[in-house]
Design a protein around this motif. Structure first.
Motif, PDB file in Angstrom:
ATOM      1  N   ILE A  15       0.803  -1.263   0.023  1.00 22.72           N
ATOM      2  CA  ILE A  15      -0.081   0.136   0.063  1.00 22.72           C
ATOM      3  C   ILE A  15       0.828   1.187  -0.131  1.00 22.72           C
ATOM      4  O   ILE A  15       0.866   2.279  -0.829  1.00 22.72           O
ATOM      5  N   ASN A  16       2.147   1.231   0.787  1.00 22.04           N
ATOM      6  CA  ASN A  16       2.998   2.356   0.824  1.00 22.04           C
ATOM      7  C   ASN A  16       3.594   2.397  -0.737  1.00 22.04           C
ATOM      8  O   ASN A  16       3.943   3.511  -0.802  1.00 22.04           O
ATOM      9  N   ILE A  17       3.705   1.533  -1.352  1.00 22.89           N
ATOM     10  CA  ILE A  17       4.653   1.620  -2.568  1.00 22.89           C
ATOM     11  C   ILE A  17       3.598   2.206  -3.698  1.00 22.89           C
ATOM     12  O   ILE A  17       3.954   3.205  -4.297  1.00 22.89           O
ATOM     13  N   LEU A  18       2.297   1.777  -3.502  1.00 18.02           N
ATOM     14  CA  LEU A  18       1.234   2.371  -4.430  1.00 18.02           C
ATOM     15  C   LEU A  18       0.748   3.543  -4.040  1.00 18.02           C
ATOM     16  O   LEU A  18       0.635   4.482  -5.140  1.00 18.02           O
ATOM     17  N   ASP A  19       0.318   3.812  -3.015  1.00 21.32           N
ATOM     18  CA  ASP A  19       0.138   5.136  -2.625  1.00 21.32           C
ATOM     19  C   ASP A  19       0.589   5.605  -0.987  1.00 21.32           C
ATOM     20  O   ASP A  19       0.265   5.400   0.063  1.00 21.32           O
ATOM     21  N   PRO A  20       1.647   6.397  -1.471  1.00 18.34           N
ATOM     22  CA  PRO A  20       2.392   6.701  -0.286  1.00 18.34           C
ATOM     23  C   PRO A  20       1.834   7.747   0.776  1.00 18.34           C
ATOM     24  O   PRO A  20       2.184   7.776   1.979  1.00 18.34           O
ATOM     25  N   LEU A  21       0.723   8.270   0.343  1.00 22.36           N
ATOM     26  CA  LEU A  21       0.022   9.363   1.181  1.00 22.36           C
ATOM     27  C   LEU A  21      -1.095   8.628   1.954  1.00 22.36           C
ATOM     28  O   LEU A  21      -1.935   9.266   2.837  1.00 22.36           O
ATOM     29  N   ALA A  22      -1.359   7.397   1.581  1.00 21.34           N
ATOM     30  CA  ALA A  22      -2.532   6.640   2.286  1.00 21.34           C
ATOM     31  C   ALA A  22      -2.415   6.375   3.711  1.00 21.34           C
ATOM     32  O   ALA A  22      -1.094   6.167   4.115  1.00 21.34           O
TER      33      ALA A  22
END
Length: 121
Positions: A55-62
């Motif tokens: 998730i951090n790779i795909l959307d760092p701001l999530a």
């Protein structure tokens, strides 16, 4: 409701849920999702990653909470001054709120609606 009736109702609900579960087990969509999840978890284990890493790779701001600076916060509008003039004795009160001692006395004596009609515009 008797315990026997309650038991029979619960038994019936359980039978319905078991039938629904069996129907889902035979669903090709469910089998496809289970297979996908298994392959995804195997792949994550192979590269020593967790779901959070992906998730951090795909959307760092999530999952990050944005903190606004104090100046950016909306401030409350300042209360405007109301001027009340008592027509009975000519007294004048200037106040921003309704917590004025004399104003409370007037409202108790003459009624809140009557006193609000005394506001000068």
């Amino acid at each position: 409701m008797s315990r026997l009736v309650e038991f029979r109702q619960l038994e019936q609900k359980l039978a319905e849920q078991l039938a629904e579960l069996e129907a889902m087990k035979g669903s090709s969509e469910l089998q496809h999702e289970i297979e996908f999840e298994k392959k995804l978890r195997d792949l994550l284990a192979k590269y020593n990653y967790s779901l959070r890493d992906v998730i951090n790779i795909l959307d760092p701001l999530a999952g990050r909470v944005s903190v606004e600076p104090e100046a950016a916060k909306a401030t409350r509008k300042a209360r405007e001054v109301k001027v009340y003039k008592n027509p009975n004795n000519g007294e004048i009160i200037e106040t921003k709120g309704g917590n004025h001692r004399l104003l409370k006395e007037w409202k108790a004596k003459y009624g809140a609606e009557e006193v609000e009609a005394w506001v000068s515009k």
